[in-house]
Design a protein around this motif. Structure first.
Motif, mmCIF file in Angstrom:
data_model
loop_
_atom_site.group_PDB
_atom_site.id
_atom_site.type_symbol
_atom_site.label_atom_id
_atom_site.label_comp_id
_atom_site.label_asym_id
_atom_site.label_seq_id
_atom_site.Cartn_x
_atom_site.Cartn_y
_atom_site.Cartn_z
ATOM 1 N N LEU A 1 -20.092 -22.010 13.732
ATOM 2 C CA LEU A 1 -19.222 -23.182 13.824
ATOM 3 C C LEU A 1 -18.647 -23.400 15.224
ATOM 4 O O LEU A 1 -18.119 -24.463 15.515
ATOM 5 C CB LEU A 1 -18.070 -23.061 12.828
ATOM 6 N N ARG A 2 -18.729 -22.388 16.076
ATOM 7 C CA ARG A 2 -18.155 -22.470 17.420
ATOM 8 C C ARG A 2 -19.142 -21.936 18.445
ATOM 9 O O ARG A 2 -20.018 -21.150 18.118
ATOM 10 C CB ARG A 2 -16.852 -21.682 17.508
ATOM 11 N N TYR B 1 -15.279 -23.144 21.473
ATOM 12 C CA TYR B 1 -15.043 -24.541 21.121
ATOM 13 C C TYR B 1 -15.829 -24.866 19.856
ATOM 14 O O TYR B 1 -16.938 -24.358 19.654
ATOM 15 C CB TYR B 1 -15.495 -25.472 22.257
ATOM 16 N N ARG B 2 -15.252 -25.725 19.031
ATOM 17 C CA ARG B 2 -15.948 -26.164 17.813
ATOM 18 C C ARG B 2 -17.213 -26.926 18.191
ATOM 19 O O ARG B 2 -17.196 -27.746 19.111
ATOM 20 C CB ARG B 2 -15.037 -27.069 16.985
ATOM 21 N N LYS C 1 -17.243 -30.701 18.437
ATOM 22 C CA LYS C 1 -16.515 -31.282 19.564
ATOM 23 C C LYS C 1 -17.336 -31.245 20.854
ATOM 24 O O LYS C 1 -16.873 -31.675 21.913
ATOM 25 C CB LYS C 1 -15.185 -30.541 19.800
#
Length: 115
Positions: free
Chosen positions: A79-80, A105-106, A109
C-alpha cells in the motif's frame, strides 16, 4: 461522483415499503432495492492503485512542490512506497522551507512519471 448516505437511504426505503397505501408490487420493488443495497451492488469501486516498482520515478499528487522522487522499495503491505524525493534536485526551494527526505508514501498519492 455524488455520494448518498447508505443508512439514510435504507431507512427511507424501509419506511416507504411499510406505508399502508403501498401495493404488493411497490412493496416488492422496495424490498428488491433494499436487498441490492445491502448486498453491496451499488457500492463504489475501490480506487485503482498504481503499480510501481523499485527505481520508478514518481511525483506526489498533493504536494507538487517536492518534485520528482525515486521509489526505493514497495512496503510489504503493498500500500506504500519508500520514496526519495531528494535524489533528483528539482524540488521548489522557494515554496518549501525544508529539503525533501526519503519517506513512505501511499501508492494512491503517487503518480508515475516517464523518463
Amino acid at each position: 461522483m455524488e455520494r448518498i448516505d447508505k443508512a439514510k437511504l435504507l431507512e427511507w426505503l424501509k419506511q416507504r415499503s411499510q406505508k399502508s397505501y403501498a401495493t404488493t408490487f411497490i412493496n416488492s420493488t422496495y424490498k428488491g432495492v433494499i436487498e441490492e443495497i445491502e448486498r453491496g451492488t451499488f457500492d463504489p469501486d475501490p480506487a485503482p492503485v498504481p503499480t510501481l516498482q523499485k527505481g520508478d520515478k514518481v511525483r506526489h499528487k498533493d504536494n507538487k512542490y517536492i518534485g520528482t522522487g525515486v521509489v526505493l522499495e514497495i512496503a510489504k503491505s503493498g500500500l506504500r512506497a519508500h520514496v526519495d524525493f531528494s535524489e533528483i534536485d528539482d524540488w521548489d526551494k522557494v515554496r518549501l522551507n525544508w529539503a525533501p527526505y526519503p519517506s513512505y508514501y501511499r501508492l494512491d498519492k503517487l503518480i508515475k512519471v516517464e523518463g
